[in-house]
Design a protein around this motif. Sequence first.
Motif, PDB file in Angstrom:
ATOM      1  N   ALA A  74       0.827  -1.209   0.000  1.00  0.00           N
ATOM      2  CA  ALA A  74       0.000   0.000   0.000  1.00  0.00           C
ATOM      3  C   ALA A  74       0.861   1.259   0.000  1.00  0.00           C
ATOM      4  N   ALA A  75       1.938   1.224   0.784  1.00  0.00           N
ATOM      5  CA  ALA A  75       2.843   2.376   0.843  1.00  0.00           C
ATOM      6  C   ALA A  75       3.532   2.592  -0.505  1.00  0.00           C
ATOM      7  N   GLU A  76       3.914   1.502  -1.149  1.00  0.00           N
ATOM      8  CA  GLU A  76       4.569   1.606  -2.455  1.00  0.00           C
ATOM      9  C   GLU A  76       3.605   2.141  -3.504  1.00  0.00           C
ATOM     10  N   GLN A  77       2.377   1.654  -3.489  1.00  0.00           N
ATOM     11  CA  GLN A  77       1.376   2.126  -4.452  1.00  0.00           C
ATOM     12  C   GLN A  77       1.086   3.617  -4.254  1.00  0.00           C
ATOM     13  N   LYS A  78       1.024   4.037  -3.002  1.00  0.00           N
ATOM     14  CA  LYS A  78       0.775   5.452  -2.723  1.00  0.00           C
ATOM     15  C   LYS A  78       1.936   6.314  -3.205  1.00  0.00           C
ATOM     16  N   ALA A  79       3.155   5.848  -2.980  1.00  0.00           N
ATOM     17  CA  ALA A  79       4.335   6.600  -3.425  1.00  0.00           C
ATOM     18  C   ALA A  79       4.335   6.735  -4.944  1.00  0.00           C
ATOM     19  N   GLN A  80       3.962   5.658  -5.641  1.00  0.00           N
ATOM     20  CA  GLN A  80       3.908   5.692  -7.101  1.00  0.00           C
ATOM     21  C   GLN A  80       2.819   6.640  -7.588  1.00  0.00           C
ATOM     22  N   SER A  81       1.637   6.538  -6.990  1.00  0.00           N
ATOM     23  CA  SER A  81       0.517   7.392  -7.402  1.00  0.00           C
ATOM     24  C   SER A  81       0.816   8.865  -7.135  1.00  0.00           C
ATOM     25  N   ASP A  82       1.394   9.138  -5.980  1.00  0.00           N
ATOM     26  CA  ASP A  82       1.732  10.520  -5.639  1.00  0.00           C
ATOM     27  C   ASP A  82       2.766  11.082  -6.612  1.00  0.00           C
ATOM     28  N   ALA A  83       3.771  10.263  -6.935  1.00  0.00           N
ATOM     29  CA  ALA A  83       4.824  10.714  -7.851  1.00  0.00           C
ATOM     30  C   ALA A  83       4.265  10.953  -9.251  1.00  0.00           C
ATOM     31  N   LEU A  84       3.384  10.067  -9.708  1.00  0.00           N
ATOM     32  CA  LEU A  84       2.787  10.229 -11.035  1.00  0.00           C
ATOM     33  C   LEU A  84       1.939  11.502 -11.079  1.00  0.00           C
ATOM     34  N   GLN A  86       2.391  14.205  -9.295  1.00  0.00           N
ATOM     35  CA  GLN A  86       3.286  15.363  -9.269  1.00  0.00           C
ATOM     36  C   GLN A  86       3.998  15.564 -10.604  1.00  0.00           C
ATOM     37  N   ILE A  87       4.462  14.480 -11.192  1.00  0.00           N
ATOM     38  CA  ILE A  87       5.222  14.565 -12.450  1.00  0.00           C
ATOM     39  C   ILE A  87       4.292  14.785 -13.636  1.00  0.00           C
ATOM     40  N   GLY A  88       3.144  14.121 -13.616  1.00  0.00           N
ATOM     41  CA  GLY A  88       2.181  14.247 -14.709  1.00  0.00           C
ATOM     42  C   GLY A  88       2.376  13.181 -15.768  1.00  0.00           C
ATOM     43  N   THR A  89       1.277  12.719 -16.342  1.00  0.00           N
ATOM     44  CA  THR A  89       1.344  11.639 -17.334  1.00  0.00           C
ATOM     45  C   THR A  89       1.962  12.096 -18.658  1.00  0.00           C
ATOM     46  N   LYS A  90       2.021  13.419 -18.893  1.00  0.00           N
ATOM     47  CA  LYS A  90       2.637  13.899 -20.129  1.00  0.00           C
ATOM     48  C   LYS A  90       4.116  13.512 -20.216  1.00  0.00           C
ATOM     49  N   ALA A  91       4.738  13.329 -19.053  1.00  0.00           N
ATOM     50  CA  ALA A  91       6.153  12.939 -19.035  1.00  0.00           C
ATOM     51  C   ALA A  91       6.360  11.576 -19.674  1.00  0.00           C
ATOM     52  N   LEU A  92       5.310  10.755 -19.684  1.00  0.00           N
ATOM     53  CA  LEU A  92       5.399   9.419 -20.271  1.00  0.00           C
ATOM     54  C   LEU A  92       5.388   9.459 -21.796  1.00  0.00           C
ATOM     55  N   LEU A  93       5.078  10.621 -22.350  1.00  0.00           N
ATOM     56  CA  LEU A  93       5.001  10.769 -23.805  1.00  0.00           C
ATOM     57  C   LEU A  93       6.179  11.569 -24.368  1.00  0.00           C
ATOM     58  N   ASP A  94       7.099  11.946 -23.513  1.00  0.00           N
ATOM     59  CA  ASP A  94       8.274  12.700 -23.941  1.00  0.00           C
ATOM     60  C   ASP A  94       9.092  11.848 -24.919  1.00  0.00           C
ATOM     61  N   PRO A  95       9.335  12.324 -26.130  1.00  0.00           N
ATOM     62  CA  PRO A  95      10.093  11.530 -27.113  1.00  0.00           C
ATOM     63  C   PRO A  95      11.515  11.197 -26.664  1.00  0.00           C
ATOM     64  N   LEU A 225       9.374   7.811 -10.409  1.00  0.00           N
ATOM     65  CA  LEU A 225       8.018   7.300 -10.220  1.00  0.00           C
ATOM     66  C   LEU A 225       7.976   6.101  -9.263  1.00  0.00           C
ATOM     67  N   HIS A 226       9.140   5.690  -8.768  1.00  0.00           N
ATOM     68  CA  HIS A 226       9.246   4.535  -7.866  1.00  0.00           C
ATOM     69  C   HIS A 226       8.794   3.247  -8.556  1.00  0.00           C
ATOM     70  N   PHE A 227       9.046   3.163  -9.858  1.00  0.00           N
ATOM     71  CA  PHE A 227       8.730   1.955 -10.619  1.00  0.00           C
ATOM     72  C   PHE A 227       9.950   1.035 -10.565  1.00  0.00           C
ATOM     73  N   ASN A 228       9.968   0.159  -9.582  1.00  0.00           N
ATOM     74  CA  ASN A 228      11.142  -0.684  -9.359  1.00  0.00           C
ATOM     75  C   ASN A 228      11.040  -2.055 -10.003  1.00  0.00           C
ATOM     76  N   GLY A 229       9.891  -2.395 -10.531  1.00  0.00           N
ATOM     77  CA  GLY A 229       9.717  -3.690 -11.170  1.00  0.00           C
ATOM     78  C   GLY A 229       9.241  -3.545 -12.597  1.00  0.00           C
ATOM     79  N   ASN A 236      -3.703   5.446 -18.804  1.00  0.00           N
ATOM     80  CA  ASN A 236      -4.136   6.793 -18.424  1.00  0.00           C
ATOM     81  C   ASN A 236      -3.447   7.142 -17.106  1.00  0.00           C
ATOM     82  N   ASP A 237      -4.134   7.132 -15.988  1.00  0.00           N
ATOM     83  CA  ASP A 237      -3.449   7.411 -14.721  1.00  0.00           C
ATOM     84  C   ASP A 237      -3.502   6.220 -13.765  1.00  0.00           C
ATOM     85  N   LYS A 238      -3.834   5.056 -14.303  1.00  0.00           N
ATOM     86  CA  LYS A 238      -3.923   3.831 -13.499  1.00  0.00           C
ATOM     87  C   LYS A 238      -2.612   3.059 -13.602  1.00  0.00           C
TER      88      LYS A 238
END
Length: 258
Positions: A74-84, A86-95, A225-229, A236-238
């Motif tokens: 739960a703590a890891e999921q919250k850290a990931q969601s909070d980071a996403l 803050q950073i925004g999903t547009k960062a995932l589309l940066d070429p 984003l704390h994506f360690n795996g 979208n944002d899920k």
Amino acid sequence: MDLKTTLKMAAGGVLLFAAGAFMTALATGRLPISAALNSLSGRTQIEQVVHDYLLAHPDIIVEMTNRLDSQQAAAEQKAQSDALFQIGTKALLDPKVAYVEGPPDAKVTVAEFFDYRCPHCKASLAAVKNLAEKNPNVRIAFIERPILTPDSHVAALAAVASRRQPGKYVPFHFALMSTTGELPKERILDIAKSVGVDTAKLEKDMADPEVVAEVNQSNALADQLHFNGTPTFVINDKIIVGELTDAELQQIVKDVQG
């Protein structure tokens, strides 16, 4: 660290864990208070009470472990969601970090962080490939996350370098992901050649500092984003960590579309 020190640390960890189990038992009323109070006259007696209690009730260790795992998840999921957030999903589309396939006005975007040596990424290949082939209205962001082996990094460099050859990245990506076993550079180049990539240009581009920087940047984004795996999907944002079947991915996309 020597063996003696390691053993001492391990023993201390066991005692701490056992003490936690003991206190949990007290808090939940599973150990009579009178027995607990009578045991508090010395460390040896406390340890004996804890030892005897855990032998009599081993199920509490499973209970505590499960609770700890749930709390950590739960703590890891919250850290990931909070980071996403803050950073925004547009960062995932940066070429500079992603190869994006699909319409820019898509209602659903599926971003995948992957490693070419990851068995769970390979298990998700059919789902991602089917999504790309049968859902032209869905945008897919392919993001390198080479963290498992040195081969992972070399393969990521090759994949990013292939983006400079129009129309080659996606077939090269799927070809790399469909492999099993090690991926030395020679094998990577053979796979590239099999899908029509100019390997002479590819090798030159793999050494370009800009390509190296792009791989480093995608890894840095995953760290933020704390994506360690791997694989880690952002639909979208899920955020979904772990392999997905074709049916699971299609259902998630359908749910997101509403």
